[in-house]
Scaffold this motif. Structure first.
Motif, PDB file in Angstrom:
ATOM      1  N   ASP A  16      65.017  39.268 113.382  1.00 57.47           N
ATOM      2  CA  ASP A  16      64.843  39.456 114.818  1.00 57.47           C
ATOM      3  C   ASP A  16      65.853  40.523 115.227  1.00 57.47           C
ATOM      4  O   ASP A  16      67.028  40.443 114.843  1.00 57.47           O
ATOM      5  N   HIS A  17      65.402  41.514 115.956  1.00 56.14           N
ATOM      6  CA  HIS A  17      66.299  42.598 116.342  1.00 56.14           C
ATOM      7  C   HIS A  17      66.081  42.970 117.801  1.00 56.14           C
ATOM      8  O   HIS A  17      64.942  43.110 118.244  1.00 56.14           O
ATOM      9  N   GLU A  18      67.168  43.107 118.518  1.00 61.41           N
ATOM     10  CA  GLU A  18      67.121  43.572 119.899  1.00 61.41           C
ATOM     11  C   GLU A  18      67.623  45.012 119.906  1.00 61.41           C
ATOM     12  O   GLU A  18      68.799  45.272 119.665  1.00 61.41           O
ATOM     13  N   ASP A  24      62.660  44.453 121.917  1.00 64.57           N
ATOM     14  CA  ASP A  24      63.026  43.620 120.784  1.00 64.57           C
ATOM     15  C   ASP A  24      61.868  43.551 119.794  1.00 64.57           C
ATOM     16  O   ASP A  24      60.741  43.913 120.121  1.00 64.57           O
TER      17      ASP A  24
END
Length: 180
Positions: A16-18, A24
């Motif tokens: 998971d990346h913002e 995101d």
């Protein structure tokens, strides 16, 4: 029938990346191993689920995604009783938009296209295809943090290689959500 009883195991890695406060992404990739007990069949297929989201205003978000993997099906035996359908390979592309109109009123629009290929045993439904399309739109009025009212419309369409399976459906709804 219990002939299609199965057990599936998923193995995947995810991230998971913002990218920033507005954008995101979530990505899951791996394999699914499914064993159909009474048919003595094991299927190993790739599995992936990726979503990209964009928050463009307070309470408003756009989302786009793709998912692929092995899923069960409602079709069991072909019309000639010559084989059993065990599962389907599925790929789904989906998008959704949630837009806050006022502090209490939100509009949502969603759509998806799902492509399914049947996995069969014998000469039954094996390598036949379904294309499933769906779209919906709704308005959600939030009365308080625990109660909301919904009003919406849904459209479904299925195109299929399997005889007498295709359909189109229109539905409308009014609902009440209670959250505690």
């Amino acid at each position: 029938s219990d002939y299609r009883d199965s057990r599936s195991h998923y193995g995947f890695l995810g991230v998971d990346h913002e990218f920033n406060p507005q954008m995101d992404a979530q990505v899951r990739a791996g394999v699914v191993d499914s064993y159909v007990f009474n048919a003595g069949e094991e299927e190993i297929r790739p599995y992936a689920d990726a979503t990209l989201g964009y928050k463009y205003a307070e309470g408003s978000r756009f989302q786009l995604g793709v998912k692929t993997g092995l899923i069960s099906t409602d079709i069991a035996i072909d019309q000639n009783y010559s084989g059993v359908t065990l599962a389907t390979d599925s790929t789904t592309i989906y998008a959704g938009l949630s837009h806050r109109l006022t502090e209490k009123l939100t509009a949502q629009v969603r759509g998806q296209w799902q492509m399914l290929q049947y996995i069969g045993q014998g000469t039954g439904y094996n390598n036949e295809w379904d294309n499933y399309y769906s779209a919906d739109a709704s308005l959600i009025y939030t009365l308080n943090p625990h109660i909301a009212f919904d009003l919406g419309y849904l459209f479904d369409r299925l195109d299929s290689d399997v005889d007498l399976r295709a359909y189109s459906r229109n539905r409308a709804f009014i609902g009440l959500r209670a959250t505690y």
